[in-house]
Motif scaffolding. Structure first.
Motif, mmCIF file in Angstrom:
data_model
loop_
_atom_site.group_PDB
_atom_site.id
_atom_site.type_symbol
_atom_site.label_atom_id
_atom_site.label_comp_id
_atom_site.label_asym_id
_atom_site.label_seq_id
_atom_site.Cartn_x
_atom_site.Cartn_y
_atom_site.Cartn_z
ATOM 1 N N LYS A 48 1.152 -0.885 0.188
ATOM 2 C CA LYS A 48 -0.113 0.166 0.107
ATOM 3 C C LYS A 48 0.372 1.387 0.208
ATOM 4 N N PRO A 49 0.191 2.452 -1.114
ATOM 5 C CA PRO A 49 0.952 3.484 -0.446
ATOM 6 C C PRO A 49 0.853 4.440 0.417
ATOM 7 N N GLN A 50 2.064 5.049 1.249
ATOM 8 C CA GLN A 50 1.920 6.144 2.865
ATOM 9 C C GLN A 50 1.986 7.165 1.698
ATOM 10 N N PRO A 51 0.887 7.770 2.816
ATOM 11 C CA PRO A 51 0.566 9.320 2.446
ATOM 12 C C PRO A 51 2.375 9.842 2.716
ATOM 13 N N PHE A 52 3.234 9.815 3.299
ATOM 14 C CA PHE A 52 4.549 10.025 3.345
ATOM 15 C C PHE A 52 5.493 9.082 3.241
ATOM 16 N N ASN A 53 6.937 9.854 4.368
ATOM 17 C CA ASN A 53 7.600 8.347 4.435
ATOM 18 C C ASN A 53 7.719 8.026 6.002
ATOM 19 N N GLY A 54 9.237 7.339 6.549
ATOM 20 C CA GLY A 54 8.967 6.424 7.834
ATOM 21 C C GLY A 54 9.710 7.136 8.029
ATOM 22 N N GLY A 55 10.726 8.280 7.787
ATOM 23 C CA GLY A 55 12.478 8.903 7.857
ATOM 24 C C GLY A 55 11.877 9.699 9.468
#
Ligand SMILES: [Zn+2]
Ligand SMILES: [Zn+2]
Length: 329
Positions: A48-55
């Motif tokens: 699934k695409p995420q709204p942003f990133n997990g950095g």
């Protein structure tokens, strides 16, 4: 501003996002370096695409200090990834990971971030931003907190299962503290990094039986301490077999349920099984001090990519052909 979006299926894109806004006690930081973490691989490989990133491992320069009395424009800072509320009994002593009202750092693979001043950590200006990412993030934070929990003594045999960035960071810290470190992985490239990080011995568990190899290295005693830095059931079980009598097994790799046998795995050999999560905000001065005394934590870093080349950076990291990979907006 530009930011990375995780699309899943091993794809990311770099696109325009709205600028973060300053409110409360937030300060605005121009990001200079953002580390890719193994924990982001779930989303990267997911469907699934995420709204942003997990950095969440980041260092940069304050460009708007808002109402802060602690920081001013131009200060170099890192950001603690676990945003404690700042008010509870745990936060009062800088133990944000214990806070029941904590928030997560929003994605840091971007040009700017707004963060509450009480989760920011001052970086001395002579420290490069990529090293600052390690000093204030998982890179040193996780292995430092592990070392406090394990209480390693000089001469201990410490076995580390997994030579990703967390395994490598633990290799650096444990060997700096005087342990004879044995690193186990199935990736020869990462085992060569482990040697460069101070491992006295490396074992490729695809080629040799890790228990037999560890028996030989430790003269039959096995490890005083064993650190599991992969996050798989079989590697935690391996760690339990590699711990010697009265040994300690430290679980660092996040994972779901693992069946263990209390009699075989713990009771009959007096084994201590413990966990350790991230680091305490209050531990930062001691971590910085260790770096000043020569801890070569920067050896974990193998690659730098400009932010627009995030896809290449994620690809290289996911392939296991890198230590810590740094994105530079
Ligand atoms: Zn992380
Ligand atoms: Zn709190």
């Amino acid at each position: 501003m530009l930011g990375v979006q995780i699309l899943g299926n091993e794809k990311v894109i770099v696109k325009e996002y709205t600028e973060p806004t300053l409110d409360g006690d937030n300060i605005l930081i121009q990001i200079k370096a953002s580390g890719i973490c193994g924990s982001e691989m779930h989303g990267y490989r997911g469907a699934k695409p995420q709204p942003f990133n997990g950095g969440h491992e980041v260092a940069g320069v304050v460009i708007d200090a808002g109402n802060s009395t602690k920081f001013k424009v131009g200060d170099h800072v890192g950001v603690h990834a676990v945003w404690g509320c700042g008010d509870c009994r745990w936060c009062a002593v800088g133990q944000y990971t214990f806070c029941d009202n904590r928030a997560d750092c929003p994605g840091t693979h971007a040009e700017r971030i707004a963060a509450p001043e009480h989760v920011c950590l001052r970086l001395p200006e002579d420290i490069p931003f990529d090293v600052g990412v390690l000093l204030t993030g998982d890179g040193l934070g996780v292995p430092y907190h592990v070392s406090r929990r394990l209480n390693t003594k000089g001469g201990d045999f410490v076995c580390i299962v997994g030579a990703g960035p967390i395994g490598l960071g633990n290799t650096i810290v444990q060997s700096f503290l005087g342990a004879e470190v044995i690193v186990i992985d199935i990736n020869d490239y990462r085992l060569s990094l482990a040697e460069a990080c101070g491992a006295a011995h490396t074992i490729n568990s695809k080629e040799v039986h890790p228990l037999e190899a560890a028996m030989t290295i430790t003269h039959g005693m096995l490890a005083d301490k064993c650190i599991e830095a992969v996050g798989r059931a079989e590697t935690l079980k391996l760690a339990l077999t590699l711990a010697g009598k009265a040994g300690t097994v430290m679980a660092v790799g996040e994972q779901g349920d693992v069946p263990i046998s209390p009699s075989r795995d713990l009771i009959r050999r007096d084994i201590t099984l413990m966990g350790s999560w991230f680091y305490h905000y209050s531990e930062y001065p001691a971590m910085l001090d260790l770096y000043r005394r020569g801890l070569p934590i920067g050896r974990v870093i193998t690659d730098h990519f400009p932010l627009p080349e995030a896809q290449a950076a994620f690809h290289k990291f996911a392939k296991g052909q890198a230590g810590k990979v740094i994105l530079e907006p």
